[in-house]
Design a protein around this motif. Structure first.
Motif, PDB file in Angstrom:
ATOM      1  N   CYS A   1       0.804  -1.224   0.000  1.00  0.00           N
ATOM      2  CA  CYS A   1       0.000   0.000   0.000  1.00  0.00           C
ATOM      3  C   CYS A   1       0.840   1.280   0.000  1.00  0.00           C
ATOM      4  O   CYS A   1       1.647   1.533   0.893  1.00  0.00           O
ATOM      5  CB  CYS A   1      -0.974   0.014   1.177  1.00  0.00           C
ATOM      6  SG  CYS A   1      -2.173   1.361   1.010  1.00  0.00           S
ATOM      7  N   THR A   2       0.614   2.045  -1.073  1.00  0.00           N
ATOM      8  CA  THR A   2       1.241   3.365  -1.200  1.00  0.00           C
ATOM      9  C   THR A   2       0.166   4.395  -1.553  1.00  0.00           C
ATOM     10  O   THR A   2       0.446   5.381  -2.217  1.00  0.00           O
ATOM     11  CB  THR A   2       2.305   3.351  -2.312  1.00  0.00           C
ATOM     12  OG1 THR A   2       1.720   2.786  -3.496  1.00  0.00           O
ATOM     13  CG2 THR A   2       3.531   2.564  -1.927  1.00  0.00           C
ATOM     14  N   LEU A   3      -1.037   4.120  -1.105  1.00  0.00           N
ATOM     15  CA  LEU A   3      -2.137   5.020  -1.480  1.00  0.00           C
ATOM     16  C   LEU A   3      -1.932   6.424  -0.953  1.00  0.00           C
ATOM     17  O   LEU A   3      -2.301   7.393  -1.588  1.00  0.00           O
ATOM     18  CB  LEU A   3      -3.453   4.493  -0.900  1.00  0.00           C
ATOM     19  CG  LEU A   3      -4.259   3.497  -1.701  1.00  0.00           C
ATOM     20  CD1 LEU A   3      -5.581   3.267  -0.991  1.00  0.00           C
ATOM     21  CD2 LEU A   3      -4.489   3.974  -3.116  1.00  0.00           C
ATOM     22  N   CYS A   4      -1.396   6.540   0.246  1.00  0.00           N
ATOM     23  CA  CYS A   4      -1.205   7.863   0.834  1.00  0.00           C
ATOM     24  C   CYS A   4       0.272   8.042   1.169  1.00  0.00           C
ATOM     25  O   CYS A   4       1.062   7.097   1.053  1.00  0.00           O
ATOM     26  CB  CYS A   4      -2.117   8.032   2.052  1.00  0.00           C
ATOM     27  SG  CYS A   4      -1.407   7.499   3.611  1.00  0.00           S
TER      28      CYS A   4
ATOM     29  N   ARG B   1       2.001   7.953   3.720  1.00  0.00           N
ATOM     30  CA  ARG B   1       2.613   7.082   4.730  1.00  0.00           C
ATOM     31  C   ARG B   1       3.362   5.919   4.066  1.00  0.00           C
ATOM     32  O   ARG B   1       4.312   5.398   4.645  1.00  0.00           O
ATOM     33  CB  ARG B   1       1.551   6.508   5.670  1.00  0.00           C
ATOM     34  CG  ARG B   1       0.799   7.544   6.496  1.00  0.00           C
ATOM     35  CD  ARG B   1       1.489   7.861   7.779  1.00  0.00           C
ATOM     36  NE  ARG B   1       0.714   8.807   8.565  1.00  0.00           N
ATOM     37  CZ  ARG B   1       1.187   9.495   9.593  1.00  0.00           C
ATOM     38  NH1 ARG B   1       2.435   9.329   9.979  1.00  0.00           N
ATOM     39  NH2 ARG B   1       0.446  10.352  10.241  1.00  0.00           N
ATOM     40  N   ALA B   2       2.890   5.514   2.894  1.00  0.00           N
ATOM     41  CA  ALA B   2       3.538   4.442   2.114  1.00  0.00           C
ATOM     42  C   ALA B   2       3.932   3.248   2.987  1.00  0.00           C
ATOM     43  O   ALA B   2       5.086   2.824   3.024  1.00  0.00           O
ATOM     44  CB  ALA B   2       4.768   4.996   1.384  1.00  0.00           C
ATOM     45  N   CYS B   3       2.950   2.670   3.667  1.00  0.00           N
ATOM     46  CA  CYS B   3       3.219   1.594   4.636  1.00  0.00           C
ATOM     47  C   CYS B   3       3.752   0.324   3.983  1.00  0.00           C
ATOM     48  O   CYS B   3       4.449  -0.464   4.620  1.00  0.00           O
ATOM     49  CB  CYS B   3       1.950   1.261   5.399  1.00  0.00           C
ATOM     50  SG  CYS B   3       1.285   2.653   6.327  1.00  0.00           S
TER      51      CYS B   3
ATOM     52  N   VAL C   1       2.071  -2.358   3.208  1.00  0.00           N
ATOM     53  CA  VAL C   1       1.390  -3.583   3.652  1.00  0.00           C
ATOM     54  C   VAL C   1       0.473  -4.104   2.547  1.00  0.00           C
ATOM     55  O   VAL C   1       0.071  -3.357   1.662  1.00  0.00           O
ATOM     56  CB  VAL C   1       0.548  -3.332   4.932  1.00  0.00           C
ATOM     57  CG1 VAL C   1       1.449  -2.991   6.099  1.00  0.00           C
ATOM     58  CG2 VAL C   1      -0.485  -2.228   4.703  1.00  0.00           C
TER      59      VAL C   1
ATOM     60  N   ARG D   1      -2.834  -4.864   1.638  1.00  0.00           N
ATOM     61  CA  ARG D   1      -4.221  -4.611   2.053  1.00  0.00           C
ATOM     62  C   ARG D   1      -5.165  -5.635   1.443  1.00  0.00           C
ATOM     63  O   ARG D   1      -6.227  -5.917   2.015  1.00  0.00           O
ATOM     64  CB  ARG D   1      -4.645  -3.192   1.623  1.00  0.00           C
ATOM     65  CG  ARG D   1      -3.805  -2.044   2.182  1.00  0.00           C
ATOM     66  CD  ARG D   1      -4.442  -1.395   3.371  1.00  0.00           C
ATOM     67  NE  ARG D   1      -5.807  -1.013   3.163  1.00  0.00           N
ATOM     68  CZ  ARG D   1      -6.221   0.174   2.695  1.00  0.00           C
ATOM     69  NH1 ARG D   1      -5.342   1.110   2.385  1.00  0.00           N
ATOM     70  NH2 ARG D   1      -7.503   0.445   2.571  1.00  0.00           N
TER      71      ARG D   1
ATOM     72  N   GLY E   1      -2.008  -0.959   7.804  1.00  0.00           N
ATOM     73  CA  GLY E   1      -0.884  -0.073   8.079  1.00  0.00           C
ATOM     74  C   GLY E   1      -1.279   1.006   9.070  1.00  0.00           C
ATOM     75  O   GLY E   1      -2.130   0.782   9.933  1.00  0.00           O
ATOM     76  N   TYR E   2      -0.688   2.155   8.918  1.00  0.00           N
ATOM     77  CA  TYR E   2      -0.896   3.238   9.893  1.00  0.00           C
ATOM     78  C   TYR E   2      -2.366   3.589  10.051  1.00  0.00           C
ATOM     79  O   TYR E   2      -2.832   3.860  11.151  1.00  0.00           O
ATOM     80  CB  TYR E   2      -0.095   4.481   9.458  1.00  0.00           C
ATOM     81  CG  TYR E   2      -0.122   5.580  10.476  1.00  0.00           C
ATOM     82  CD1 TYR E   2       0.853   5.645  11.482  1.00  0.00           C
ATOM     83  CD2 TYR E   2      -1.109   6.564  10.451  1.00  0.00           C
ATOM     84  CE1 TYR E   2       0.815   6.651  12.436  1.00  0.00           C
ATOM     85  CE2 TYR E   2      -1.150   7.564  11.396  1.00  0.00           C
ATOM     86  CZ  TYR E   2      -0.183   7.607  12.387  1.00  0.00           C
ATOM     87  OH  TYR E   2      -0.224   8.608  13.323  1.00  0.00           O
ATOM     88  N   CYS E   3      -3.114   3.585   8.936  1.00  0.00           N
ATOM     89  CA  CYS E   3      -4.525   4.016   8.999  1.00  0.00           C
ATOM     90  C   CYS E   3      -5.439   2.945   9.591  1.00  0.00           C
ATOM     91  O   CYS E   3      -6.595   3.222   9.898  1.00  0.00           O
ATOM     92  CB  CYS E   3      -5.017   4.418   7.615  1.00  0.00           C
ATOM     93  SG  CYS E   3      -5.050   3.038   6.436  1.00  0.00           S
TER      94      CYS E   3
ATOM     95  N   ASN F   1      -5.443   8.431   8.187  1.00  0.00           N
ATOM     96  CA  ASN F   1      -3.978   8.385   8.102  1.00  0.00           C
ATOM     97  C   ASN F   1      -3.311   9.488   8.934  1.00  0.00           C
ATOM     98  O   ASN F   1      -2.104   9.658   8.875  1.00  0.00           O
ATOM     99  CB  ASN F   1      -3.500   8.444   6.642  1.00  0.00           C
ATOM    100  CG  ASN F   1      -3.915   9.727   5.941  1.00  0.00           C
ATOM    101  OD1 ASN F   1      -4.564  10.581   6.519  1.00  0.00           O
ATOM    102  ND2 ASN F   1      -3.532   9.848   4.679  1.00  0.00           N
TER     103      ASN F   1
ATOM    104  N   HIS G   1      -7.791   6.567   2.203  1.00  0.00           N
ATOM    105  CA  HIS G   1      -7.289   5.201   2.367  1.00  0.00           C
ATOM    106  C   HIS G   1      -8.196   4.153   1.709  1.00  0.00           C
ATOM    107  O   HIS G   1      -7.936   2.953   1.829  1.00  0.00           O
ATOM    108  CB  HIS G   1      -7.082   4.889   3.861  1.00  0.00           C
ATOM    109  CG  HIS G   1      -8.234   5.331   4.724  1.00  0.00           C
ATOM    110  ND1 HIS G   1      -8.506   6.646   4.974  1.00  0.00           N
ATOM    111  CD2 HIS G   1      -9.179   4.620   5.373  1.00  0.00           C
ATOM    112  CE1 HIS G   1      -9.568   6.740   5.757  1.00  0.00           C
ATOM    113  NE2 HIS G   1     -10.005   5.523   6.008  1.00  0.00           N
TER     114      HIS G   1
HETATM  115  S1  SF4 Z   1      -1.747   4.795   5.985  1.00  0.00           S
HETATM  116 FE1  SF4 Z   1      -3.174   3.355   5.082  1.00  0.00          FE
HETATM  117  S2  SF4 Z   1      -3.606   4.161   3.037  1.00  0.00           S
HETATM  118 FE2  SF4 Z   1      -1.746   5.162   3.769  1.00  0.00          FE
HETATM  119  S3  SF4 Z   1      -0.110   3.894   2.919  1.00  0.00           S
HETATM  120 FE3  SF4 Z   1      -0.536   3.170   5.014  1.00  0.00          FE
HETATM  121  S4  SF4 Z   1      -1.969   1.497   4.733  1.00  0.00           S
HETATM  122 FE4  SF4 Z   1      -1.944   2.667   2.833  1.00  0.00          FE
END
Ligand code: SF4
Length: 327
Positions: A28-31, A33-35, A37, A39, A45-47, A83, A130
């Motif tokens: 996941c690099t949607l936002c 934070r680029a966690c 993980v 999904r 991830g963080y969210c 996020n 997210h």
């Molecule tokens: S905070 Fe959520 S949406 Fe943003 S990169 Fe991490 S898992 Fe993805």
């Protein structure tokens, strides 16, 4: 003016974008934070959002800016998780305590159509950053079933430019926050180290997509454009000035600003030396004066005397926004 996504649906471009967006959930690099993980497999991830969509409420909302709420309400869908970790978040029950329920894509599409059937003027996605791929999938189901309302993207402004690019021509109205002008404040209050830079870039991308002008139809309803929200925080007027100046310098003074004075102490903000107090009328008046000094002519300010407890959402209640019933 028709919603932009209808032509993208017909051309097949919407489907292609959805496929690419779904791939970005695998790492996941949607936002920003680029966690990284997966999904799709349900990792979080963080969210704390997995693959399944989690929402708290979907209902007409009369308390948004007049061009969004109109006479029948903005068609709000509140997504759970976030996020950011704003210590004063007015929606903390859903953003940080994760209140909500899981639904599938078809159900989300059904919510969109139901809001349209109820006469709402738009589909307003609240905290969608997210869940963008899943929301686009739902849109893809709802379009052939008749969905044609403008899409409003209401985010905290911590969005990735690369993800926003997928939304060009799909989102009709961007409604981002600009919360801070200093990264140290963003870190202290929202646990994010690079908010200012990333928010700045996201705003420029949104502006690039929809421009400065807000198109309002003959019934006073926004159809396309950008509205920037800034919540004035107690003890932080210096940042309000820096934010407004930065917006004016970057985007010009034609852009619509929604200057919000509805701050109330809640959640962990109750224990912060500045944020444990409500915003005073003197502070808000000063913020309005700054808005005028910076030359903004379009947008909305609030009347603090009209803001009362009914503006405080309770996501434990069936009647989340109490003021709905009195309007
Ligand atoms: S905070 Fe959520 S949406 Fe943003 S990169 Fe991490 S898992 Fe993805």
């Amino acid at each position: 003016m028709f919603a932009g996504y209808l032509s993208l649906y017909k051309s097949g471009d919407l489907k292609r974008r959805i496929q690419r967006l779904l791939r970005s959930l695998i790492r996941c690099t949607l936002c920003p934070r680029a966690c990284g993980v997966n999904r799709i497999k349900g990792e979080t991830g963080y969210c704390r959002a997995g693959y399944m969509i989690c929402v708290n409420t979907a209902q007409p909302h009369m308390g948004e800016e007049p061009v969004l709420s109109g006479s029948k309400g903005a068609g709000t869908i509140f997504f759970s998780h976030c996020n950011l970790r704003c210590i004063y978040c007015q929606n903390y029950q859903i953003s940080q305590l994760d209140k909500g329920y899981e639904i599938d894509i078809k159900t989300l599409a059904g919510y969109m159509l139901s809001l349209q059937d109820r006469g709402c003027h738009n589909i307003e996605l609240v905290s969608p950053s997210h869940y963008i791929p899943q929301i686009m999938e739902a849109l893809y189901i709802a379009i052939p079933m008749g969905l044609n309302l403008p899409i409003v993207y209401n985010s905290n402004g911590y969005d990735s430019v690369s993800t926003l690019r997928y939304l060009e021509g799909i989102v009709d109205i961007y409604l981002p926050d600009v919360k801070y002008s200093r990264n140290e404040t963003a870190y202290e209050l929202s646990n994010v180290k690079d908010y200012v830079d990333l928010n700045h870039r996201a705003l420029k991308e949104m502006h690039h997509q929809v421009g400065s002008r807000l198109f309002i139809d003959s019934e006073g309803i926004a159809r396309r454009g950008l509205i920037i929200r800034h919540l004035v925080l107690p003890g932080h007027l210096i940042e309000t000035r820096e934010i407004l100046r930065s917006i004016r310098n970057d985007l010009g003074n034609e852009v619509h600003i929604s200057l919000m004075g509805q701050y109330f102490p809640t959640y962990k903000g109750l224990y912060h030396p500045d944020l444990k107090h409500p915003l005073t009328s003197e502070e808000y008046e000063e913020a309005v004066a700054i808005l005028e000094e910076e030359g903004f002519e379009n947008g909305w300010i609030q009347s603090l005397k009209d803001i009362n407890d009914d503006f405080r959402p309770d996501f434990d209640s069936e009647d989340v926004f109490k003021f709905l019933s009195s309007t």
